[in-house]
Enzyme design. Sequence first.
Site, PDB file in Angstrom:
ATOM      1  N   ASP A  89       0.758  -1.149   0.061  1.00  0.00           N
ATOM      2  CA  ASP A  89       0.079   0.026  -0.050  1.00  0.00           C
ATOM      3  C   ASP A  89       0.918   1.206   0.023  1.00  0.00           C
ATOM      4  O   ASP A  89       0.394   2.227   0.486  1.00  0.00           O
ATOM      5  CB  ASP A  89      -0.992   0.227   1.211  1.00  0.00           C
ATOM      6  CG  ASP A  89      -1.906  -1.109   1.190  1.00  0.00           C
ATOM      7  OD1 ASP A  89      -2.382  -1.554  -0.060  1.00  0.00           O
ATOM      8  OD2 ASP A  89      -2.447  -1.279   2.342  1.00  0.00           O
ATOM      9  N   ALA A  90       2.170   1.245  -0.434  1.00  0.00           N
ATOM     10  CA  ALA A  90       3.034   2.414  -0.507  1.00  0.00           C
ATOM     11  C   ALA A  90       3.403   2.605  -1.690  1.00  0.00           C
ATOM     12  O   ALA A  90       4.381   3.655  -1.858  1.00  0.00           O
ATOM     13  CB  ALA A  90       4.093   2.256   0.399  1.00  0.00           C
TER      14      ALA A  90
END
Lengths: 290, 290, 290, 290
Positions: B234-235
Amino acid sequence: MTGMATERTAILLMHCADQQGLVAAISEFIARNEGNIVYLDQHVDERRGIFFMRVEWELARFRVAVEAIDKAFDEAIGQRFGMHWTLSFSDEVPRIAIMVSRLPHCLYDLLSRWQSGEWRVEIPVLISNHEDLGDVAEQFGLPYHVLPVTPENKAHQEQRLLELLRAQRVDLIVLARYMQILGPQLIANYPNRIINIHHSFLPAFPGARPYHNAHARGVKIIGATSHYATAELDAGPIIAQDVVHITHRDPVEELIRKGRDLEKLVLARAVWAHIQRKVLCYENRTVIFD
Amino acid sequence: MTGMATERTAILLMHCADQQGLVAAISEFIARNEGNIVYLDQHVDERRGIFFMRVEWELARFRVAVEAIDKAFDEAIGQRFGMHWTLSFSDEVPRIAIMVSRLPHCLYDLLSRWQSGEWRVEIPVLISNHEDLGDVAEQFGLPYHVLPVTPENKAHQEQRLLELLRAQRVDLIVLARYMQILGPQLIANYPNRIINIHHSFLPAFPGARPYHNAHARGVKIIGATSHYATAELDAGPIIAQDVVHITHRDPVEELIRKGRDLEKLVLARAVWAHIQRKVLCYENRTVIFD
Amino acid sequence: MTGMATERTAILLMHCADQQGLVAAISEFIARNEGNIVYLDQHVDERRGIFFMRVEWELARFRVAVEAIDKAFDEAIGQRFGMHWTLSFSDEVPRIAIMVSRLPHCLYDLLSRWQSGEWRVEIPVLISNHEDLGDVAEQFGLPYHVLPVTPENKAHQEQRLLELLRAQRVDLIVLARYMQILGPQLIANYPNRIINIHHSFLPAFPGARPYHNAHARGVKIIGATSHYATAELDAGPIIAQDVVHITHRDPVEELIRKGRDLEKLVLARAVWAHIQRKVLCYENRTVIFD
Amino acid sequence: MTGMATERTAILLMHCADQQGLVAAISEFIARNEGNIVYLDQHVDERRGIFFMRVEWELARFRVAVEAIDKAFDEAIGQRFGMHWTLSFSDEVPRIAIMVSRLPHCLYDLLSRWQSGEWRVEIPVLISNHEDLGDVAEQFGLPYHVLPVTPENKAHQEQRLLELLRAQRVDLIVLARYMQILGPQLIANYPNRIINIHHSFLPAFPGARPYHNAHARGVKIIGATSHYATAELDAGPIIAQDVVHITHRDPVEELIRKGRDLEKLVLARAVWAHIQRKVLCYENRTVIFD
């Protein structure tokens, strides 16, 4: 709409454990006493089993005298259902203290809403930890108190601040980009009565320099969040949030510029909801009646 | 608009250290060879000193043969300015693998855009870690591969997945609510070519169950984020984000329902930008040409 | 971003019939004279065959003297391509006249942006057809001219207004809820230099009382539109528009209240785009560079 | 949330002249019979003096038999207050006929919501004036009726259409970009039961080719409007509207592309509100309970 009622109204905000017959009992209490309901909104949080309601009724022909309503309601309804409730009246004018640091955009916006009569509020005092915005206060004819805060004088200044707020019988504190963490005593004394504006869509980018962090992360939206201040920084009940789209073309300076407009809008919406008595808090969340 | 050009066009995406004369040199290269520019957008990240550009020109009368453009451009421009660049052509049809788990809403949306001809792409293969959506694949006449993942077989399945993607000459992988963390080898083999949809406005609520966390925090907006998958969950670089307003009336189930529409929209926007060759990545950020 | 450049820059806005080699010629002209491009955005309206461009470059090492640039550009580029173009410089401070009637919200917003230094503009004069907002002008230390308009004196007052604007060397007129139709001479003298805010999402609800009409029609969104004033009422080139959602709960008074915030925001965006030299008009439409 | 109730509920939608004691009487009727209210929203249009309410209660322990509720309610409340009301139950599954022409995007979206179980509805029939989308119907296993319309056969086809709808016991007709004006008999037979999607933010750009007209006018937003079909084209009660921002870069083709996503979203929201029994019509306006 409270703001629309031409007659004086009473407003009840209440919550309690959900149980059968609540709406019937409350509306029957008003109807029996010849009150005419102009607003009723009810909400049940089914997961938590909590009942919330905001009801507003005209007082013109209401049979209970204004000063006796709270006792009458408590006896008829409040005690029976184990209810938390607050009663207010549409003609009560909230007294707001505005706290600022160096950025003027939210301050100008709040003051123009007050001065133009858009909001029916009183602003008895502006408070800052810096001299900078004294001119704006003067221009609007308002007293400006400077309480600079250092690690050494923090406790003392908080005490002075409390005294000032009490002397002015302040109902609501609005932190209009006040860049200083409030003391615990102040927060404890004004539960759900201190509204802050944070320049990100919380819980993203809490703490300092959210626009810089947003830029570094490469997000495509920036936001602003208005919430009640609590002991834990940037973690209080959220009242209003909004966002604006950004692009790779926007450097940090441009995020700051676009964010400014968002901040003043979101803060104004939160304060408006509060002074309309449309906000109810529980378990670090808000119910916003619309 | 690539999609609008009726003639075949060449598209260059480039970035390099900012220096004087870049636009002049690039546009002169195209003009000299009788190319007609139909799109040019340039951006300078002044803080980092990086120059970005997307240029698209018609090939009808272009003097350099299609297969010789990259060599010609590299000699004339690329090497001189130390440039990173990719060349593509408007008539190349991207081959997309869609990976899903159990939720069908993004899958339906992607497949209907493909089947109706809204997007000019090929979808040679659907892959899932569950049987559930096989019927949808069949209905749209597409092969459906089930690769269930357990802690024991994870490495083996990743290998099979890689072989499948290679066999199908896949250009882009779209994770349409694929609820399984990808292996490092897959991510390394498809840099900036795996698009994921996360059901929150990242960086808020990363990880699992973002709607439950959003509800618990009492936010007034929920969002969706489409980003390239990277080794860190999620980065990765964000391609598209959007939000929708919610109220206290919305239980978690309603956030999930409202979020679904947002997810499919935001994912579709990200995939559309990618297949239009309008996305350029650097330093975990994206430049999205519009 | 003009606003971000710390050095003095030159800004060219241009449009002409689309033809090959335009970008190359323009960027080569700047590069040859050692100008460093900090902004370049180009757009081609393919249907109409028109080329648009905004380019901005730093003047620090530019070999052509500031006062000679227009001649040099015209000879090298302008004449050759039959181009319409305007040249301006980032350090020129626009002089704005604000015209109001009785509603203060846009006025407060504009004045606070000016006074706080958010906008680098001069506001030499406020003009109104009513006395009402004289206090606001005084509070901000600005001269306030009242020019009441009646059917009889309309032509005469327009003449006085024109003289006033000329005497103050006004570059831009902002109609901040000025509720009076402008005379044709005024409009003819300030083409694309009079910005109006209309309280609906034009072309819906032109003319008077748009909020009442919106309420009667039962729309679910209300909007605001900022546009250049032209001879035809509410029909000039649109610069900025935005909307806000409403519900059946909102009476007309609430539309007016919500609309107010939208009006000041949309007007401010339009004025900002104009003073950044990011607006280009043609055929009753605008190109807004971002 | 109807959708959330796990137990069977009854839903009352009602409106009547505003009068004292309405809420009390209604809620007392439910409480007295041991119904547990899970939703109550009330609204008073003060200008028109009309009272609106939606109330939903669980039937598990309700003392009145399901088939006797309407009689009991009418006797206790309906007649007394001169009320218009409709009673429905959460377990009634609406039967929807979808009508289309050649554009598939709304159709795909509706069918995927149905097939995936997102919506609990039945779709017994698809109807079109063209052959084109028969394949989509077949793919989803649905019957597809082609009723081509010419000036000559219009009345006859309307008759066939009516028979078809009756034979299928259709509750709701959804015009999913059905590009043909409906006959008056059809409209008269399904009052507030035909939902249309129009591709503009009505009342702007009614009639044909709204995207072309929007482009010509140079607006900065485009929109979509879902409304009940009435005898007057594009003038029925609005259920849902939304907009998306566009720029000068967007040619008409791009407005059409962006609009498509908006159309399917806005249509879906309107249908969802309707099937949740959250829409109430009066005087060509809607009350949308949320």
